[in-house]
Enzyme design. Structure first.
Site, mmCIF file in Angstrom:
data_model
loop_
_atom_site.group_PDB
_atom_site.id
_atom_site.type_symbol
_atom_site.label_atom_id
_atom_site.label_comp_id
_atom_site.label_asym_id
_atom_site.label_seq_id
_atom_site.Cartn_x
_atom_site.Cartn_y
_atom_site.Cartn_z
ATOM 1 N NE ARG A 97 -0.483 1.811 3.575
ATOM 2 C CZ ARG A 97 0.640 2.522 3.706
ATOM 3 N NH1 ARG A 97 1.817 1.947 3.913
ATOM 4 N NH2 ARG A 97 0.621 3.840 3.623
ATOM 5 C CD GLN A 129 -3.771 2.993 6.606
ATOM 6 O OE1 GLN A 129 -4.412 3.389 7.560
ATOM 7 N NE2 GLN A 129 -4.342 2.759 5.437
ATOM 8 C CG ASP A 165 -3.003 8.190 -1.828
ATOM 9 O OD1 ASP A 165 -2.982 8.709 -0.703
ATOM 10 O OD2 ASP A 165 -2.651 7.022 -2.053
ATOM 11 C CG ASN A 181 -2.414 11.668 2.197
ATOM 12 O OD1 ASN A 181 -1.833 10.772 1.575
ATOM 13 N ND2 ASN A 181 -2.158 11.905 3.463
HETATM 14 O O1 MRU Z 1 -4.778 3.321 1.878
HETATM 15 P P1 MRU Z 1 -3.290 3.525 1.877
HETATM 16 O O2 MRU Z 1 -2.637 3.014 3.107
HETATM 17 O O3 MRU Z 1 -2.657 3.007 0.609
HETATM 18 O O4 MRU Z 1 -3.129 5.101 1.874
HETATM 19 C C1 MRU Z 1 -1.835 5.637 1.820
HETATM 20 C C2 MRU Z 1 -1.787 7.109 1.892
HETATM 21 O O5 MRU Z 1 -2.778 7.793 1.918
HETATM 22 C C3 MRU Z 1 -0.414 7.714 1.838
HETATM 23 O O6 MRU Z 1 -0.348 8.879 2.602
HETATM 24 C C4 MRU Z 1 -0.080 8.058 0.381
HETATM 25 O O7 MRU Z 1 -0.279 6.941 -0.433
HETATM 26 C C5 MRU Z 1 1.291 8.543 0.223
HETATM 27 S S1 MRU Z 1 2.484 7.255 0.407
HETATM 28 C C6 MRU Z 1 4.021 7.875 0.133
#
Ligand code: MRU
Length: 349
Positions: A53, A203, A244, A254
């Site tokens: 992820r 996370q 993202d 994000n």
């Molecule tokens: O759902 P996830 O855990 O994939 O979400 C991740 C995020 O929102 C991060 O902040 C983003 O991908 C940046 S990672 C360098």
């Protein structure tokens, strides 16, 4: 005990090229387990279930993934190869909708195939492998530069709040939002990091706290609803988050909860920095309203992490995985190319 954070490999290609190997992030922090993925279904599921992820890591996994799956396409004509390649590409692209890096990486892989109609398939496969490795290497170099660029805005001893995980586990190496923290740590900056837990998938608690602690960084875990208190107490001098998808006007998607942190930061007069590689900028997306926001399984809110369900049966659930921070709440967007300040223009990235 501090470790070299890059000893952990978030995502890699197996030596013989037959599998994508990911550190299963759903098992962290309890167990460091690597899983090998060799079918399109396994790769799709690993991305969807967040075994791998973070926007850049998803892109790298998809690039390796389509290479691995392309090797399995039965020998035949170039046209037959292309048809099957595109089918797999669309399938992998459907695993998660918000992080643009997924599609950007798959498009890069498709361009390799499209550019070589006269080459035999085995040669195209070699080029695909090289392209997937290039995507990973470019990301690692970008992360390092993002870290350097952001570090120029930070001062030793600062309190820094971050949301979700935009660290080593979310990319090829170092991270985006956590890259300046790692570089600062190497240089004795002594940052004090506050990691938002990041409901509902934790996370921040499971991944950011894990990797920062492992690297010897001073990190304090807080629930998402405690961000205001630590800011009010004067313990936070900067917020750093990943992204993202960045729209052309600087609106930024994000992890869910990021926009709330931006509002708090504005209230308390704290700079709010968004960090990401230029592969996260979507030049075709005019503003945040055009970004597709993933909605996930209600059980992530009602059941996950609990020993029994924590909400009444039948209650309505809304579980968006991301939100959009409007550009006017962002102090700077930091990429490998430099630091962009408002008003954000595509030429700045
Ligand atoms: O759902 P996830 O855990 O994939 O979400 C991740 C995020 O929102 C991060 O902040 C983003 O991908 C940046 S990672 C360098």
């Amino acid at each position: 005990m501090s470790i070299n954070i890059t000893d952990l490999r978030t995502v890699r290609l197996s030596q013989d090229g037959s599998a994508v190997v990911v550190l299963d992030q759903t098992r962290l922090p309890g167990a460091e387990i690597y899983v090998s993925l060799s079918s399109a279904e396994e790769i799709w599921e690993a991305i969807y279930k967040l075994k791998v992820r973070g926007a850049p890591a998803i892109g790298i996994a998809a690039a390796y993934g389509i290479y691995v799956c392309s090797r399995q396409i039965a020998a035949g004509t170039y046209d037959g190869f292309c048809k099957e390649f595109l089918r797999i590409k669309e399938y992998l692209a459907s695993s998660r909708p918000t992080a643009v890096n997924l599609v950007t990486a798959l498009n890069r892989m498709e361009k390799v195939v499209a550019a070589h109609p006269m080459k035999p398939v085995p040669e195209i496969l070699q080029l695909l492998r090289a392209e997937s490795e290039a995507i990973r290497k470019e990301d690692a170099a970008a992360c390092r530069k993002i870290g350097e660029n952001c570090l120029s805005l930070l001062r030793p001893g600062m309190g820094i709040l971050t949301h979700c995980n935009a660290g080593h586990l979310a990319v090829s190496e170092y991270g985006t939002a956590l890259a300046p923290i790692y570089l600062g740590e190497e240089r004795g900056y002594g940052f004090k990091v506050f990691a938002d837990e990041t409901r509902p998938l934790l996370q921040g608690a499971r991944l950011t706290a894990y990797e920062l602690l492992k690297a010897g960084v001073d990190v304090t875990l807080i629930c998402d609803n405690m961000a205001s208190v630590v800011m009010q107490k004067g313990w936070v001098q900067a917020v750093v988050v990943g992204c993202d998808r960045v729209a052309a006007n600087g609106d930024t998607a994000n992890k869910i909860g990021t926009s709330g942190v931006a509002i708090l930061a504005r209230h308390y007069g704290i700079p709010f920095y968004v960090l990401g590689p230029t592969s996260t900028i979507d030049r075709n997306c005019p503003d945040g309203g055009s970004i597709v926001i993933e909605e996930r399984n209600p059980e992530e809110i009602t059941d996950m992490w609990y020993t029994s369900r924590m909400a009444p049966e039948g209650v309505k659930i809304y579980n968006p995985a991301f939100d959009v921070t409007p550009h006017d709440l962002i102090s700077a967007i930091i990429t490998e190319k430099g630091i962009a300040y408002p008003p954000f223009r595509l030429e700045d990235f």
